[in-house]
Design a protein around this motif. Structure first.
Motif, short mmCIF file in Angstrom:
data_model
loop_
_atom_site.label_atom_id
_atom_site.label_comp_id
_atom_site.label_asym_id
_atom_site.label_seq_id
_atom_site.Cartn_x
_atom_site.Cartn_y
_atom_site.Cartn_z
N SER A 163 0.79 -1.23 0.00
CA SER A 163 0.00 0.00 0.00
C SER A 163 0.82 1.28 0.00
O SER A 163 0.54 2.19 -0.78
CB SER A 163 -0.96 0.00 1.20
N ARG A 177 -5.33 -2.16 -3.32
CA ARG A 177 -6.17 -1.08 -2.82
C ARG A 177 -7.55 -1.59 -2.44
O ARG A 177 -8.14 -1.17 -1.44
CB ARG A 177 -6.28 0.05 -3.85
N TRP A 181 -9.31 -1.36 1.02
CA TRP A 181 -10.47 -0.47 1.04
C TRP A 181 -11.69 -1.11 1.68
O TRP A 181 -12.41 -0.46 2.45
CB TRP A 181 -10.80 -0.06 -0.40
N GLU A 209 -15.06 13.23 -0.46
CA GLU A 209 -13.92 13.73 -1.23
C GLU A 209 -12.59 13.44 -0.55
O GLU A 209 -11.54 13.62 -1.15
CB GLU A 209 -14.07 15.25 -1.44
N GLN A 210 -12.58 12.97 0.69
CA GLN A 210 -11.35 12.69 1.41
C GLN A 210 -10.80 11.33 1.01
O GLN A 210 -11.51 10.49 0.45
CB GLN A 210 -11.58 12.74 2.91
N ASN A 211 -9.50 11.10 1.29
CA ASN A 211 -8.98 9.76 1.06
C ASN A 211 -9.57 8.80 2.09
O ASN A 211 -10.19 9.22 3.06
CB ASN A 211 -7.44 9.76 1.08
N ASP A 212 -9.37 7.52 1.86
CA ASP A 212 -10.07 6.50 2.65
C ASP A 212 -9.81 6.63 4.16
O ASP A 212 -10.73 6.51 4.96
CB ASP A 212 -9.65 5.11 2.17
N ARG A 213 -8.57 6.88 4.54
CA ARG A 213 -8.24 6.90 5.97
C ARG A 213 -8.70 8.19 6.63
O ARG A 213 -9.11 8.18 7.79
CB ARG A 213 -6.74 6.67 6.15
N ASP A 214 -8.64 9.30 5.90
CA ASP A 214 -9.20 10.54 6.44
C ASP A 214 -10.71 10.42 6.59
O ASP A 214 -11.30 10.92 7.54
CB ASP A 214 -8.85 11.73 5.55
N TRP A 215 -11.33 9.75 5.62
CA TRP A 215 -12.78 9.53 5.68
C TRP A 215 -13.14 8.70 6.91
O TRP A 215 -14.08 9.03 7.64
CB TRP A 215 -13.24 8.83 4.41
#
Length: 282
Positions: A163, A177, A181, A209-215
């Protein structure tokens, strides 16, 4: 069989702690460091799985169960990633933000160039890493073990290893991914189920709109009732002393949220096992 292995580890208290010798031995001997070694390991695991599928009888069933327990004991971290309620929490509650950050900086792999004078930066950097590492260390391995057995553990570890270097759009990277995910998506909806549903739902809708970890981190904060993303001004108006108490409550709430999520996953795996929805892979 897989659910029995998970329950035995739960009885042993393995999910709440990870012996240092087990962590060191597992990383040194079971996790390859190069692409070729990963290929060799996955090939050996596939061959071993094929041979195990040809066996039957109580002896082989006991051997498979023992192998699953040993593998999970060595590779599956505890569900809270690290002890955020230990020295970090103690230092934080007495207002020593720099000591609190340094207590976990090595485990978090966070650069020591962070603004240690800003308690808000320290707190949210640590909480973000706490949620992320709980995902990649525990929930990702747990999901793929339940779906694909022992090969699933190594597939998840391979995807997590690959990753950080995902710079191309090749088929291998897209597969890695996807493997990373899916657990994150399920964990986000788990936060919605076991936490503040309204706050988590708002973040589920607002943070696409955020990346997966920020989301996932935004959903976690919403699930504990945090208004960091919706009421930033009100938080900024808090003095450091007031924010320190606010953040201490958040730390406790995050620990409870992660624990509840882990318990819900184990309960759901048990339900799926009882109704016969279980992978044939060991």
């Amino acid at each position: 069989m897989k659910f029995v292995a998970l329950m035995l580890l739960l009885i042993l208290g393995r999910y709440r702690s990870q012996p240092r010798w087990a962590e060191r031995w597992g990383k040194r001997n079971l996790i390859p460091g190069t692409g070729f070694n990963w290929f060799a390991v996955l090939l050996c695991v596939a061959i071993a799985e094929y041979l195990l599928l040809q066996t039957s009888g109580l002896f082989w069933a006991g051997l498979i169960l023992a192998a699953e327990i040993v593998l999970l004991y060595l590779l599956l971290p505890h569900w809270s990633a690290f002890d955020i309620k230990g020295e970090y929490y103690t230092d934080w509650c007495r207002g020593d933000y720099q000591a609190a950050f340094l207590d976990l900086s090595d485990k978090l792999s966070l650069p020591k160039t962070e603004s240690l004078d800003d308690c808000r930066e320290v707190h949210y950097a640590v909480c973000h890493s706490y949620v992320t590492r709980s995902l990649i260390g525990f929930f990702t391995l747990l999901l793929w073990f339940f779906l694909l057995g022992m090969p699933g553990v190594f597939i998840a570890l391979w995807a997590l290893w690959l990753s950080p270097s995902q710079t191309s759009a090749g088929g291998v990277h897209r597969l890695a991914r996807l493997i990373c995910w899916l657990p994150g998506l399920l964990l986000g909806f788990t936060f919605f189920a076991v936490g503040n549903g309204r706050g988590a739902y708002d973040c589920l809708q607002r943070s696409r709109e955020q990346n997966d970890r920020d989301w996932l981190f935004a959903v976690a904060l919403g699930a504990i009732g945090d208004q960091h993303f919706s009421s930033q001004c009100s938080l900024d108006e808090l003095c450091d002393e007031e924010f320190r108490h606010h953040a201490a409550d958040e730390i406790n709430a995050l620990v409870v949220l992660i624990r509840r999520s882990a318990v819900l996953w184990l309960v759901m795996f048990g339900v799926f096992t009882m109704i016969g929805f279980e992978s044939p892979l060991y």
